[in-house]
Design an enzyme around this catalytic site. Structure first.
Site: not given
Ligand code: RIB
Length: 307
Positions: A13, A39, A41-42, A245, A247, A251, A286, A290
């Protein structure tokens, strides 16, 4: 403890913190820049791992600096990614992420090696995948691969948690094979073909259940989430935090939910645990930097709701 296998994307990212999103044709000065592992998945695999799950992560990386650093990072974190596919002559996935002052983001991904995680490779490692009790999937790898995993899992009576992000329509026979469907409002509308503004959140959840998913979790951002299946219904409000953030928050929620359910916690406890984990995530910059640990989540719950 039983095992979780996460099959999905890895990205590096590249973050720009900005005041406001630029308009088309506009050049703006950003506030700051940084790089971190990401990502969907990760992020979900690492979240499930940090939050107490016994996790195997299967991804596809290029043999470039980003790919090798990702592998190194997973190793350092203790996340088993040893079954990952290493693609020749293909760059690893990257994501360009803008985050504004309100903590909202805008993401462009260049999939690269993520597109090389094929159904053929899944069949090669099928035996390993079937050691899992719960298989977690998202939509940043080829849709055909997602369908292959769902078919194999269904045939062998394994549970699938599918987070339909990025959003897309699902084939009718795939949705019937999903035990836990996790969607946000946009994803729910695309899959159900209904508008939440017209029929309401609960009716959209009912539509997704009628399409065949065994349990549906509808995440509603700052409003929390709704979960429903044949025997349970929960409305979990979100924890109020200052967002820096967003992001990786979705996930983190999915990874935490998988870890909670896989540990045998109740639906309600797992949803509260996942909500707390994603609330902590949005207070930091991030995706992977995070994601909290299990101890951090329990400390947060103790301080916030005396849980
Ligand atoms: O859901 C957040 C993720 O979406 C980020 O880490 C980015 O890589 C995208 O895959």
């Amino acid at each position: 403890m039983s095992k979780i296998v996460v099959i999905g994307s890895s990205n590096t990212d590249l973050f720009a913190k900005i005041k406001d999103f630029p308009k088309a044709g506009e050049t703006i000065k950003g506030i700051s820049y940084f790089q971190a592992m990401g990502g969907k998945g990760a992020n979900q695999a690492l979240a499930a791992h940090r939050l107490g799950g016994d996790v195997k992560f299967i991804t596809s990386l290029g043999k470039d600096t980003y790919g090798l650093s990702s592998l190194e990072y997973y190793k350092k974190e203790g996340l088993d990614a040893s079954l990952s596919f290493m693609a020749d002559n293909t760059p690893s996935g990257v994501a360009m992420i803008w985050v504004d002052e309100k903590g909202e983001n805008s993401i462009v991904i260049i999939s690269g090696a993520n597109e090389m995680l094929s159904s053929g490779y899944i069949h090669e490692i099928e035996k390993e995948i079937l050691k899992a009790d719960l298989i977690v999937l998202q939509m940043e790898i080829p849709y055909d691969t997602v369908k292959t995993v769902c078919d194999i899992a269904y045939e062998h009576n394994k549970q699938i948690l599918l987070n339909v992000a990025p959003a897309r329509k699902l084939d009718a026979d795939i949705i019937k094979k999903i035990h836990i469907l996790v969607v946000n409002e946009t994803e729910a509308e695309i899959i159900s073909g209904e508008k939440i503004s017209e029929i309401g959140e609960q009716a959209v959840v009912d539509k997704l259940l009628a399409l065949g998913a065994k349990s549906v979790v509808l995440t509603l951002g700052r409003k929390g989430c709704i979960m429903k299946n044949e025997s349970e219904y929960h409305v979990i409000p979100a924890f109020k935090v200052k967002s820096i953030d967003s992001t990786g928050a979705g996930d983190t929620f999915c990874g935490a939910l998988a870890a909670g359910l896989n540990k045998g916690r109740s639906w309600k406890d797992s949803l509260i645990f996942a909500s707390a984990a994603s609330a902590i995530c949005v207070t930091r910059m991030g995706a992977q930097p995070s994601i909290p640990t299990e101890t951090e989540v329990y400390d947060f719950l103790r301080k916030t709701v005396n849980y």
